[in-house]
Write a protein that holds these residues in place. Structure first.
Motif, PDB file in Angstrom:
ATOM      1  N   UNK A   1       0.807  -1.220   0.000  1.00 25.73           N
ATOM      2  CA  UNK A   1       0.000   0.000   0.000  1.00 25.73           C
ATOM      3  C   UNK A   1       0.833   1.259   0.000  1.00 25.73           C
ATOM      4  N   UNK A   2       2.096   1.148   0.415  1.00 25.34           N
ATOM      5  CA  UNK A   2       2.925   2.366   0.410  1.00 25.34           C
ATOM      6  C   UNK A   2       3.682   2.524  -0.925  1.00 25.34           C
ATOM      7  N   UNK A   3       3.360   1.690  -1.882  1.00 27.21           N
ATOM      8  CA  UNK A   3       4.003   1.790  -3.191  1.00 27.21           C
ATOM      9  C   UNK A   3       3.563   3.094  -3.876  1.00 27.21           C
ATOM     10  N   UNK A   4       4.529   3.824  -4.444  1.00 29.61           N
ATOM     11  CA  UNK A   4       4.172   5.050  -5.155  1.00 29.61           C
ATOM     12  C   UNK A   4       5.204   5.305  -6.253  1.00 29.61           C
ATOM     13  N   UNK A   5       4.935   6.291  -7.071  1.00 28.00           N
ATOM     14  CA  UNK A   5       5.838   6.598  -8.188  1.00 28.00           C
ATOM     15  C   UNK A   5       6.479   7.957  -7.954  1.00 28.00           C
ATOM     16  N   UNK A   6       7.791   7.994  -7.993  1.00 26.17           N
ATOM     17  CA  UNK A   6       8.516   9.262  -7.883  1.00 26.17           C
ATOM     18  C   UNK A   6       8.992   9.635  -9.282  1.00 26.17           C
ATOM     19  N   UNK A   7       8.773  10.876  -9.676  1.00 25.25           N
ATOM     20  CA  UNK A   7       9.275  11.335 -10.979  1.00 25.25           C
ATOM     21  C   UNK A   7      10.571  12.109 -10.760  1.00 25.25           C
ATOM     22  N   UNK A   8      11.573  11.767 -11.552  1.00 19.99           N
ATOM     23  CA  UNK A   8      12.838  12.509 -11.505  1.00 19.99           C
ATOM     24  C   UNK A   8      12.767  13.526 -12.642  1.00 19.99           C
ATOM     25  N   UNK A   9      12.755  14.785 -12.255  1.00 17.81           N
ATOM     26  CA  UNK A   9      12.532  15.843 -13.241  1.00 17.81           C
ATOM     27  C   UNK A   9      13.633  16.901 -13.107  1.00 17.81           C
ATOM     28  N   UNK A  10      13.564  17.905 -13.966  1.00 15.85           N
ATOM     29  CA  UNK A  10      14.504  19.029 -13.899  1.00 15.85           C
ATOM     30  C   UNK A  10      13.734  20.324 -14.060  1.00 15.85           C
ATOM     31  N   UNK A  11      14.177  21.350 -13.359  1.00 23.57           N
ATOM     32  CA  UNK A  11      13.590  22.666 -13.590  1.00 23.57           C
ATOM     33  C   UNK A  11      14.311  23.276 -14.789  1.00 23.57           C
ATOM     34  N   UNK A  12      13.869  24.453 -15.221  1.00 20.46           N
ATOM     35  CA  UNK A  12      14.548  25.136 -16.329  1.00 20.46           C
ATOM     36  C   UNK A  12      15.976  25.496 -15.937  1.00 20.46           C
ATOM     37  N   UNK A  13      16.267  25.507 -14.629  1.00 27.42           N
ATOM     38  CA  UNK A  13      17.608  25.860 -14.160  1.00 27.42           C
ATOM     39  C   UNK A  13      18.579  24.684 -14.202  1.00 27.42           C
ATOM     40  N   UNK A  14      18.115  23.527 -14.677  1.00 31.56           N
ATOM     41  CA  UNK A  14      18.963  22.333 -14.652  1.00 31.56           C
ATOM     42  C   UNK A  14      19.063  21.696 -16.030  1.00 31.56           C
ATOM     43  N   UNK A  15      20.301  21.595 -16.538  1.00 32.14           N
ATOM     44  CA  UNK A  15      20.513  20.856 -17.786  1.00 32.14           C
ATOM     45  C   UNK A  15      20.621  19.372 -17.449  1.00 32.14           C
ATOM     46  N   UNK A  16      20.207  18.509 -18.396  1.00 28.15           N
ATOM     47  CA  UNK A  16      20.299  17.074 -18.103  1.00 28.15           C
ATOM     48  C   UNK A  16      21.742  16.624 -17.939  1.00 28.15           C
ATOM     49  N   UNK A  17      21.922  15.663 -17.093  1.00 29.09           N
ATOM     50  CA  UNK A  17      23.194  14.968 -16.874  1.00 29.09           C
ATOM     51  C   UNK A  17      24.230  15.758 -16.086  1.00 29.09           C
ATOM     52  N   UNK A  18      24.170  17.105 -16.093  1.00 29.58           N
ATOM     53  CA  UNK A  18      25.225  17.848 -15.400  1.00 29.58           C
ATOM     54  C   UNK A  18      24.720  18.628 -14.190  1.00 29.58           C
ATOM     55  N   UNK A  19      23.433  18.991 -14.149  1.00 26.01           N
ATOM     56  CA  UNK A  19      22.933  19.796 -13.036  1.00 26.01           C
ATOM     57  C   UNK A  19      22.099  18.937 -12.085  1.00 26.01           C
ATOM     58  N   UNK A  20      21.318  19.596 -11.252  1.00 26.62           N
ATOM     59  CA  UNK A  20      20.541  18.859 -10.249  1.00 26.62           C
ATOM     60  C   UNK A  20      19.225  18.340 -10.793  1.00 26.62           C
ATOM     61  N   UNK A  21      18.434  17.743  -9.895  1.00 30.26           N
ATOM     62  CA  UNK A  21      17.127  17.217 -10.292  1.00 30.26           C
ATOM     63  C   UNK A  21      16.054  17.740  -9.347  1.00 30.26           C
TER      64      UNK A  21
END
Ligand code: SF4
Length: 464
Positions: free
Chosen positions: A410-430
């Motif tokens: 019942x505690x199963x859930x989905x977390x999305x790993x996303x980026x804001x406009x301030x984060x480029x993929x692979x090099x900045x934060x999430x």
């Protein structure tokens, strides 16, 4: 009775190893696109391939070692190997041949035609090409929702720590019509974010004196500001993001700041600049052969932020450059404190074979270089943590990169790993979105920031 139709021959199988930076990745994509267009199959294993192409990197010693290892492994497990990329340009290919005499051929970077000529020679292309198997956007190695867009090759600078100009030559800008046609194809194929890469994005078009090209029959100059304007327009049409990397702070960059989107939910050029400053001491910058006016740089950063308060600035630096004194390193720390950059990467200076900086006097002890790098990153972590903490409680838009299930029952859930406009993929934060059910890569969602650490944000979805 009609004779059974002959089955088309099985396509020859090519293995591919892609190493190095985003510019090398774009080269790999172009070669893979040509291979598929001509009817070659891409084999996922060395053993399943009839020939292997290794796209190498030669930027720093660890990259050279990784590339040589990859070539050795491909030779050992397959035997037929073509080498391309930056390391291939070293000593006109002599370096790779000396280390691995059994390779079939060696080319430098950005050499799709030469690589294809060697593939044709050693694994002749099929008689019946399946060109229609290739999607219009070509083959992409990045996840489907973002793609690198290479606008030029080579560099007119001669930074003393860098051997890229000797490997890739002077700046050669791609025609603006070609760049924008590729951008449009990518967006039409579902790409949600375009990442502009080059060695020096601000110099785009300098080599062709900013000549006028044509985009949909309209005259457009080969110039960074025009490119930014056109990409912003295209990205908005598709509700996608466009992001600029490797931007040198030349005066015309000021114009680009005004083009950046205030509301990224509608797409467009995101308020983000990746500006490689490298150092802040005027003497060290002169030794690096880079423009040496840190005060003017700081003024410019302040002016950009006045105009676009949400602008995120990323940069890279080198600690422990030859001759760097304690006082000069302190200047670098003071600059960092003053500039309050959002995202920063720092390398401890590493002598690259063939770089002019190797001949400079007073090299810094490797332990001191590493210790300075660590201190620098510690200082930046505190800045980054404070800047991210200031976002807690605010509402931002984030693009989903991936989702993952956590917990059980019942505690199963989905977390999305996303980026804001301030984060480029692979090099900045999430941005970790706690309630990520139903989200998919490329979705842009409105979230409220609920927490932060030194690099990343936590958030929950918020009503649109
Ligand atoms: S700007 Fe300097 S560091 Fe960057 S590619 Fe050109 S020479 Fe190398």
């Amino acid at each position: 009775m009609t004779a059974p139709r002959a089955r088309p021959p099985a396509p020859p199988r090519v293995g591919f190893v892609s190493l190095g930076c985003p510019k090398a990745l774009v080269d790999s994509e172009q070669i893979l696109t040509r291979l598929k267009a001509e009817g070659y199959a891409i084999a996922p294993t060395y053993e399943g391939a009839e020939l292997v192409v290794v796209n190498t990197c030669g930027f720093i010693d660890s990259a050279v070692a990784e590339s040589l290892d990859a070539i050795g492994e491909a030779l050992g497990r397959n035997g037929k190997v073509i080498v391309t990329g930056c390391l291939g340009a070293k000593d006109g290919g002599g370096f790779v041949r000396e280390m691995h005499p059994k390779v079939l051929a060696v080319t430098g970077p950005h050499a799709t035609a030469e690589v294809m000529a060697e593939v044709h020679r050693h694994l002749p292309k099929p008689h019946d090409p399946f060109g229609d198997l290739v999607p219009p956007q070509g083959i992409k190695l990045t996840p489907g929702h973002y793609a690198y867009l290479k606008i030029s090759e080579g560099c007119n600078h001669r930074c003393t720590f860098c051997i890229i100009p000797s490997m890739r030559g002077d700046l050669v800008s791609r025609p603006i019509g070609d760049v924008l046609a590729e951008a449009r194809n990518l967006l039409r194929a579902g790409v949600r974010e375009l990442l502009v890469v080059s060695q020096d994005t601000s110099a785009y078009g300098v080599d062709v004196r900013h000549r006028t090209g044509f985009v949909d029959g309209r005259p457009v100059r080969t110039h960074m500001t025009e490119l930014a304007r056109e990409l912003d327009r295209l990205a908005r049409e598709h509700g996608a993001w466009a992001r600029l990397h490797y931007v040198y702070p030349y005066p015309h960059v000021d114009e680009v700041i005004g083009l950046m989107a205030d509301d990224v939910s509608a797409g467009g050029l995101v308020p983000y600049l990746d500006v490689p400053f490298q150092h802040a001491s005027p003497r060290i910058l002169r030794l690096m052969k880079r423009p040496a006016a840190p005060e003017r740089v700081l003024e410019r950063v302040r002016a950009w932020r006045r105009e676009k308060p949400q602008l995120a600035i990323r940069s890279t630096f080198i600690a422990g450059f030859p001759g760097e004194t304690d006082a000069e390193f302190d200047e670098l720390l003071a600059f960092l404190d003053e500039a309050q950059l959002d995202r920063v990467g720092c390398f401890a200076y590493s002598p690259v074979d063939g770089a002019a900086a190797n001949a400079l006097p007073d090299p810094v002890d490797p332990e001191v270089r590493e210790e300075r790098r660590a201190r620098f990153m510690q200082a930046q972590a505190a800045i980054s943590a404070a800047r991210l903490a200031a976002k807690v409680g605010t509402t931002i838009h984030a693009m989903v990169d991936a989702t993952r299930a956590t917990g059980r029952g019942r505690s199963r859930r989905t977390v999305a790993i996303a980026r804001s406009a301030a984060d480029a993929p692979e090099i900045d934060g999430v941005v970790r979105i706690e309630d990520g059910e139903g989200l998919a890569p490329g979705d842009v969602v409105r979230v409220t920031v609920t927490g932060s650490d030194a690099h990343d944000l936590d958030a929950r979805r918020s009503p649109a």
